[in-house]
Design an enzyme around this catalytic site. Sequence first.
Site, PDB file in Angstrom:
ATOM      1  N   HIS A  65       0.864  -1.164   0.000  1.00  0.00           N
ATOM      2  CA  HIS A  65       0.000   0.000   0.000  1.00  0.00           C
ATOM      3  C   HIS A  65       0.912   1.229   0.000  1.00  0.00           C
ATOM      4  CE1 HIS A  65      -3.890  -2.117   1.544  1.00  0.00           C
ATOM      5  NE2 HIS A  65      -3.876  -1.994   0.229  1.00  0.00           N
ATOM      6  N   ASP A  67       1.206   4.126   1.459  1.00  0.00           N
ATOM      7  CA  ASP A  67       1.758   4.775   2.645  1.00  0.00           C
ATOM      8  C   ASP A  67       2.901   3.971   3.271  1.00  0.00           C
ATOM      9  OD1 ASP A  67      -0.315   2.948   3.205  1.00  0.00           O
ATOM     10  OD2 ASP A  67      -0.696   3.811   5.175  1.00  0.00           O
ATOM     11  N   HIS A 262       1.248   4.723  13.193  1.00  0.00           N
ATOM     12  CA  HIS A 262       0.353   4.542  12.040  1.00  0.00           C
ATOM     13  C   HIS A 262      -1.058   5.018  12.381  1.00  0.00           C
ATOM     14  CE1 HIS A 262      -1.911   2.338   8.862  1.00  0.00           C
ATOM     15  NE2 HIS A 262      -0.806   2.475   8.178  1.00  0.00           N
TER      16      HIS A 262
END
Length: 305
Positions: A65, A67, A262
């Site tokens: 992904h 990020d 996160h």
Amino acid sequence: MSARELVVLGTASQVPTRHRNHNGYLLRWDGEGILFDPGEGTQRQMLRAGVAAHDINRICVTHFHGDHSLGLAGVIQRINLDRVPHPVTAHYPASGQRFFDRLRYATAYRETVRLTEAPVAADGPLATGPSYSLDAVRLSHPVESYGYRLTEPDGRRMLPALLAEHGIKGPDVGRIQRDGQLGGVTLDQVSEERRGQRFAFVMDTRLCDGVYALAEGCDMLVIESTFLDEEALLAAEHGHLTAGQAARAAHEAGVRHLVLTHFSQRYNDPEAFERQARAAGFDGELTVAADLLRVPLPKRRPLKP
């Protein structure tokens, strides 16, 4: 500078904010640097944190992904631009090879460094050296995702007071370490077994067996806590953890230092994550990560009989 420390380069999930860059974490382990999940903007965050391309020996990507991986292109090109003098190894899910290829060769540049691709296809060991072994364990996320765990071999610590008591000093210290005894004094009489340090990195996942396997007995666990507990259903739907879930897992696994990170852009109060982690029963060292923070690993401890 601590010989073993976590340098937090970014703490945002999905999108960066004014105060949080995309993910990025450098683990300094003696003379080696392991870069985890370089998201967009990692190269600039490295500059702000005093981290050089020369500090990177290994790159570990949990999943593809954006990020967690969009910064790969810039980091790899910077490694080559700066002519890093040592080889660099990259680990990432084998199922995402096409994404790694696209990021590695996103634009034209001159390759000057040997970058070894070592994709992960199953749970198990990835590398073994004198100061640690590196393992990967599958997690539960909508795309294939792996967590990583470093384990230092158990060792032995010489005890100065006991050495002095037995009159052992200078070159004789090395002799008793090497031979196991000296003049009727055994190594056990002047030293103690020392437990090797353990570090785990757990990103996007639901609660699963892999989380507990990675966290078990860790001195430091870096783990995602994207949501607060009020959004537990949303977290499960998107394959994430809440602060309470991450903290309970850490507590049950006997983690010494928990690093939560996160974070969803919807949250602006870091203390809310700490409150929920404590409410979930975690009573060890706790850090709610912030960009550019440095977190030393806890000191080693003796092996319990």
